[in-house]
Design a protein around this motif. Sequence first.
Motif, short mmCIF file in Angstrom:
data_model
loop_
_atom_site.label_atom_id
_atom_site.label_comp_id
_atom_site.label_asym_id
_atom_site.label_seq_id
_atom_site.Cartn_x
_atom_site.Cartn_y
_atom_site.Cartn_z
N HIS A 48 -23.75 -4.44 19.66
CA HIS A 48 -23.46 -4.91 18.30
C HIS A 48 -24.40 -6.00 17.81
O HIS A 48 -24.27 -6.48 16.69
CB HIS A 48 -22.02 -5.41 18.23
CG HIS A 48 -21.03 -4.39 18.67
ND1 HIS A 48 -20.64 -3.33 17.89
CD2 HIS A 48 -20.37 -4.25 19.85
CE1 HIS A 48 -19.78 -2.58 18.55
NE2 HIS A 48 -19.60 -3.11 19.75
N ALA A 49 -25.33 -6.41 18.67
CA ALA A 49 -26.26 -7.48 18.31
C ALA A 49 -27.55 -7.29 19.08
O ALA A 49 -27.56 -6.70 20.16
CB ALA A 49 -25.67 -8.84 18.61
N ASP A 50 -28.65 -7.77 18.52
CA ASP A 50 -29.93 -7.81 19.23
C ASP A 50 -29.96 -9.11 20.02
O ASP A 50 -30.02 -10.19 19.44
CB ASP A 50 -31.11 -7.76 18.25
CG ASP A 50 -31.22 -6.42 17.54
OD1 ASP A 50 -30.87 -5.40 18.16
OD2 ASP A 50 -31.65 -6.39 16.38
N LEU A 51 -29.90 -8.99 21.35
CA LEU A 51 -29.86 -10.16 22.22
C LEU A 51 -31.26 -10.44 22.75
O LEU A 51 -31.97 -9.52 23.16
CB LEU A 51 -28.91 -9.92 23.39
CG LEU A 51 -27.47 -9.55 23.05
CD1 LEU A 51 -26.67 -9.32 24.32
CD2 LEU A 51 -26.83 -10.63 22.20
N PHE A 52 -31.62 -11.71 22.73
CA PHE A 52 -32.90 -12.13 23.30
C PHE A 52 -32.63 -13.34 24.18
O PHE A 52 -31.90 -14.25 23.79
CB PHE A 52 -33.90 -12.50 22.21
CG PHE A 52 -35.26 -12.81 22.75
CD1 PHE A 52 -36.16 -11.79 23.04
CD2 PHE A 52 -35.64 -14.11 22.99
CE1 PHE A 52 -37.41 -12.08 23.56
CE2 PHE A 52 -36.88 -14.41 23.52
CZ PHE A 52 -37.77 -13.39 23.80
N LEU A 53 -33.21 -13.34 25.37
CA LEU A 53 -32.99 -14.43 26.32
C LEU A 53 -34.20 -15.34 26.39
O LEU A 53 -35.33 -14.87 26.57
CB LEU A 53 -32.71 -13.86 27.72
CG LEU A 53 -32.66 -14.87 28.86
CD1 LEU A 53 -31.47 -15.80 28.70
CD2 LEU A 53 -32.60 -14.15 30.20
#
Length: 146
Positions: A48-53
């Motif tokens: 549901h989201a674009d995750l970036f670490l």
Amino acid sequence: MRAPGRPGRLRIMSHQRQPRILIVGPARGAGGMATCIRLQLDSPLRDHADLFLLDNSKRTRPDRPLWQGVVSQLRLLIRFVGLLLFQRQDIVHIHTCSGPTFSRNSIDFVLAKLLLTKVVWHIHGARFDVFLSGLKGVGRWWCTLM
């Protein structure tokens, strides 16, 4: 179009992009923050989201000169600001704890707020209240900005 399994409810079709969430914290190791971050990255949130670490795990040797640690932290800070300015993030989720980690991560917090980004301030540690009550002067004032 009707939403499956929910009679009488309409699902609005949207072409909006998924929110971008920048997760900041140590992703390596067996500690609580690293475990939490790995679980977060593997959770249904990724659907549901674009995750970036932005992995801020320590990368310098323990016996390194002080200047190498400072340079390493400045590089992380520059990368953080670049991600906020050039790859606009909707939310920054900062994993922190007490001590020097809190001081360093608080800079990220303030910069994100100055750049009008929503922040989730995730404080790990059962004795954070002891750390906070031990702060004096500038340290205590700085915490009022969070």
